[in-house]
Design an enzyme around this catalytic site. Structure first.
Site, PDB file in Angstrom:
ATOM      1  N   LYS A 115      -8.604  21.532  10.782  1.00  0.00           N
ATOM      2  CA  LYS A 115      -8.039  22.582   9.931  1.00  0.00           C
ATOM      3  C   LYS A 115      -8.374  22.403   8.457  1.00  0.00           C
ATOM      4  O   LYS A 115      -8.506  23.369   7.723  1.00  0.00           O
ATOM      5  CB  LYS A 115      -6.522  22.655  10.119  1.00  0.00           C
ATOM      6  CG  LYS A 115      -6.150  23.277  11.467  1.00  0.00           C
ATOM      7  CD  LYS A 115      -4.754  23.848  11.458  1.00  0.00           C
ATOM      8  CE  LYS A 115      -4.485  24.686  12.690  1.00  0.00           C
ATOM      9  NZ  LYS A 115      -4.398  23.876  13.912  1.00  0.00           N
ATOM     10  N   GLU A 127       1.086  30.644   6.465  1.00  0.00           N
ATOM     11  CA  GLU A 127       2.060  30.631   7.551  1.00  0.00           C
ATOM     12  C   GLU A 127       1.745  29.404   8.403  1.00  0.00           C
ATOM     13  O   GLU A 127       0.630  28.915   8.409  1.00  0.00           O
ATOM     14  CB  GLU A 127       1.937  31.899   8.398  1.00  0.00           C
ATOM     15  CG  GLU A 127       0.895  31.844   9.519  1.00  0.00           C
ATOM     16  CD  GLU A 127      -0.542  31.718   9.033  1.00  0.00           C
ATOM     17  OE1 GLU A 127      -0.835  32.144   7.905  1.00  0.00           O
ATOM     18  OE2 GLU A 127      -1.382  31.180   9.788  1.00  0.00           O
ATOM     19  N   SER A 159     -10.543  18.438  18.694  1.00  0.00           N
ATOM     20  CA  SER A 159     -10.161  19.143  17.464  1.00  0.00           C
ATOM     21  C   SER A 159      -9.184  18.355  16.599  1.00  0.00           C
ATOM     22  O   SER A 159      -9.137  18.547  15.390  1.00  0.00           O
ATOM     23  CB  SER A 159      -9.562  20.508  17.811  1.00  0.00           C
ATOM     24  OG  SER A 159      -8.493  20.364  18.733  1.00  0.00           O
TER      25      SER A 159
END
Ligand SMILES: *Cc1c(COP(=O)(O)O)cnc(C)c1O
Length: 398
Positions: free
Chosen positions: A91, A113, A379
């Site tokens: 991310k 968010e 990930s």
């Protein structure tokens, strides 16, 4: 050459995508659309972005040959180690890029968010780095469930605003972030955490994550003497780590694409996050895409053991890849993901994030040839999930 599967000039992937935003945001989104490509392709941006990816995030992330897993599955498995990035997942590749874009567009306030808190932490991290005020919207239920990530965001200097409307989860947090954006369109940049939302966000996020496949290309060239694999595998929630993994191979039909979405208790049980299997065409958070909904069109709550895959929509890129049969999408249930997490931990000494474990579990669903070169993206790391894993220790730790 025009890409068959990438975004078109109008922000669509086939019939999916577009920008369905409230009137009051039209000019803001239009402005972003006009500016984002020129900025992220500028030398000034690229230099700062690449320096931070190297020195702050710790890129390139290794491409690791998983010998024991390869023997077990009868193919050549390479793991793309996004779990080794700063803050523990892919991310940060995206939040670093978006905050640089925000600065270059003259914005001075960041909103985001978050569901489980992973994107919130990645955003709060880059806001601390860049000294920008940061407000993170999070469903009140998630604030309770994910308290360590809430503490991390607060320590990083972000203001976490619990959202009490609706089911008090990600969908409601997103609605509240959009509402904030509507009130402050001039000074505020909304950092979206996945390949979702109105155009140009899906394309912006895919480009920022494309560093993953850019590295895979030269890493494979170094290791096996050719720059493409036979098969790419990744998990999909909104689709950003998958988009990054496939980006530079999307039109290369020599490369098969296999994705894993979260089946929860089963794609047909109603307790699922398997949007591609269980969703219908609808509009969610500014994009036309597949959405899990009731017969009369209310958004359904997604359910998965993995908080990061718990989303009732899916990025328009992946809705299109699945519909066009460019990607094969498997639904992986909670118990399969848990088992795969233990397997990777015991066979390679890598504790994956629960999300990533869904991609690992998909290995069992594929017929491989011994020569097949498979690149599977891990990930994120599993530190955040150890408590969950241990709840199931009796069942899976043999
Ligand atoms: C958020 C998250 C995901 C799901 O998001 P995508 O946009 O689909 O990549 C997957 N893995 C990890 C570790 C995450 O934190």
């Amino acid at each position: 050459m025009a890409s068959k599967y990438n975004v078109d000039d109008n922000g669509f992937y086939g019939e999916f995508g577009g920008a369905y935003v409230p009137e009051i945001l039209y000019a803001t989104v239009e402005n972003l659309k006009k500016q984002y490509l020129a900025i992220i392709e500028s030398e000034e941006f690229k230099t700062q972005y690449n320096d931070l990816l190297r020195d702050y995030v710790g890129r390139p992330s290794p491409l690791y040959f998983a010998k024991r897993m390869s023997e077990k599955y009868g193919c050549q498995i390479y793991l793309k180690r996004e779990d080794l990035n700063h803050t523990g997942a892919h991310k940060i590749n995206n939040t670093i890029g978006q905050i640089l874009l925000a600065k270059m567009m003259g914005k001075n306030r960041i909103i985001a968010e978050t569901g489980a808190g992973q994107h919130g932490v990645a955003t709060a991290t880059v806001c601390a780095l860049m000294d920008m005020p940061c407000v993170v919207y999070q469903g009140a239920l998630d604030v309770e469930r994910q308290h360590t990530n809430v503490e991390r965001m607060r320590m990083l200097g972000a203001e976490v605003r619990p959202v009490h409307s609706g089911n008090k989860t990600l969908k409601d947090a997103t609605n509240e972030a959009i509402r904030d954006w509507c009130c402050h369109p001039q000074d505020t940049f909304y950092i979206i955490g996945s390949t979702v939302g109105p155009h140009p966000y899906p394309d912006l996020v895919a480009r920022l994550q494309s560093v993953i496949s850019e590295e895979i290309k030269w890493q494979l060239q170094d290791k096996i003497g050719r720059n493409y694999p036979d098969i790419l595998m990744a998990c999909v929630g909104g689709g950003s780590n998958a988009a990054g993994t496939i980006y530079h191979y999307i039109d290369d039909e020599r490369v098969r694409i296999i994705l894993a979405e979260a089946g929860g208790q089963g794609a047909d049980t109603g307790h699922t996050a398997a949007t591609i299997h269980a969703g219908r065409l609808g509009i969610l958070h500014g994009a036309r895409t597949l959405v899990m909904q009731t017969p009369d069109g209310q958004i359904m709550e997604a359910e998965s053991i993995s908080a990061g895959l718990d989303y009732p929509g899916i990025g328009p890129m992946h809705a299109n890849l699945a519909t066009q049969h460019r990607a094969t999408v498997y639904s992986v249930n909670d118990d399969e993901a848990l088992q795969a997490a233990y397997e990777l931990t015991r066979m390679e000494g890598i504790i994956p994030a629960l999300e990533s474990a869904h991609a690992v579990a998909a290995l069992q669903k594929v017929q491989f040839n011994p020569d097949d070169v498979v690149v599977l993206t891990v990930s994120g790391r599993g530190d955040k999930d150890v408590e969950t894993y241990l709840q199931y220790a009796d069942k899976y730790m043999k």
